[in-house]
Design an enzyme around this catalytic site. Structure first.
Site, PDB file in Angstrom:
ATOM      1  N   ASP A   7       0.878  -1.172   0.000  1.00 41.59           N
ATOM      2  CA  ASP A   7       0.000   0.000   0.000  1.00 41.59           C
ATOM      3  C   ASP A   7       0.915   1.223   0.000  1.00 41.59           C
ATOM      4  O   ASP A   7       1.401   1.635   1.049  1.00 41.59           O
ATOM      5  CB  ASP A   7      -0.901  -0.009   1.238  1.00 41.59           C
ATOM      6  CG  ASP A   7      -1.780   1.225   1.321  1.00 41.59           C
ATOM      7  OD1 ASP A   7      -2.154   1.768   0.263  1.00 41.59           O
ATOM      8  OD2 ASP A   7      -2.094   1.663   2.447  1.00 41.59           O
ATOM      9  N   GLU A  69      -1.366  -1.323  -4.751  1.00 42.05           N
ATOM     10  CA  GLU A  69      -2.543  -0.478  -4.934  1.00 42.05           C
ATOM     11  C   GLU A  69      -2.275   0.564  -6.012  1.00 42.05           C
ATOM     12  O   GLU A  69      -1.211   1.176  -6.055  1.00 42.05           O
ATOM     13  CB  GLU A  69      -2.898   0.220  -3.622  1.00 42.05           C
ATOM     14  CG  GLU A  69      -4.195   0.997  -3.691  1.00 42.05           C
ATOM     15  CD  GLU A  69      -4.593   1.584  -2.357  1.00 42.05           C
ATOM     16  OE1 GLU A  69      -4.715   2.826  -2.289  1.00 42.05           O
ATOM     17  OE2 GLU A  69      -4.763   0.816  -1.400  1.00 42.05           O
ATOM     18  N   ASP A 141      -2.272   0.917   7.429  1.00 39.41           N
ATOM     19  CA  ASP A 141      -1.549   0.746   6.161  1.00 39.41           C
ATOM     20  C   ASP A 141      -1.194  -0.723   5.926  1.00 39.41           C
ATOM     21  O   ASP A 141      -1.264  -1.216   4.804  1.00 39.41           O
ATOM     22  CB  ASP A 141      -0.298   1.627   6.145  1.00 39.41           C
ATOM     23  CG  ASP A 141      -0.653   3.105   6.196  1.00 39.41           C
ATOM     24  OD1 ASP A 141      -1.364   3.566   5.289  1.00 39.41           O
ATOM     25  OD2 ASP A 141      -0.236   3.784   7.152  1.00 39.41           O
TER      26      ASP A 141
END
Length: 182
Positions: A7, A69, A141
């Site tokens: 991420d 992501e 996260d």
């Protein structure tokens, strides 16, 4: 198969590693790579921390593939550009270790993990905890990164089945007859 989820973020990049054996998933590791030790104005140093951190995670946990992501466009274009550079540092670290990288949006990950694409961070944390049987909630996260890895563990089975049963060919877009393919 060991899967690494990333991420990306300029201040905090989350990572999560899972092991997938068929439908069974098990937690390996998760955490964050923080760039707060460097002055906010020193972008190259912050990108180096992300690059080195992702390479270290890859070397330590030896994943076979990664899921990252995709950056969404913010209201502030400057923030989007900075986030894109952090994502680029993470992607470069992954491909420099010869990992296959799949990309998913936050909406896709949330829909796969929670059941709807507009889930809040705490909902993602709770579902990741439940899916991986964790004793406590992972950080925000790290939970997103683990969610990406979980989603990829399930999606890759479908992708592999489709590739066995169909012949996928690159197509040339009409607008780009000069050679751009996808």
């Amino acid at each position: 198969m060991r899967i690494l989820g990333i991420d990306p973020g300029l201040q905090t990049t989350g990572f999560g590693v899972i092991e997938a054996e068929g439908p069974h998933l098990s937690y390996v590791a998760s955490g964050t790579i923080r760039t707060s030790s460097v002055d906010q104005g020193d972008l190259p140093a912050r990108l180096k921390i992300i690059f080195d951190g992702v390479r270290e995670v890859t070397a330590r946990y030896q994943p076979q593939c990664a899921a990252v992501e995709i950056v969404f466009v913010n209201v502030n274009p400057q923030s989007t550009l900075l986030l894109g550079q952090a994502r680029g540092a993470a992607l470069t670290a992954l491909v420099s270790n010869d990992l296959a990288v799949s990309e998913y949006t936050a909406l896709q990950m949330k829909k796969a993990i929670v059941g709807h694409g507009h889930a809040k961070k705490d909902q993602v944390q709770a579902m990741v905890q439940r899916l991986l049987n964790l004793p406590a909630l992972p950080g925000k996260d790290a939970a997103d990164a683990l969610g990406l890895a979980i989603m990829h563990a399930h999606a890759r089975v479908s992708f592999e089945a489709m590739s066995r049963n169909t012949t996928l060919q690159r197509r040339q877009h009409a607008q780009f007859r000069g050679g751009r393919t996808y």
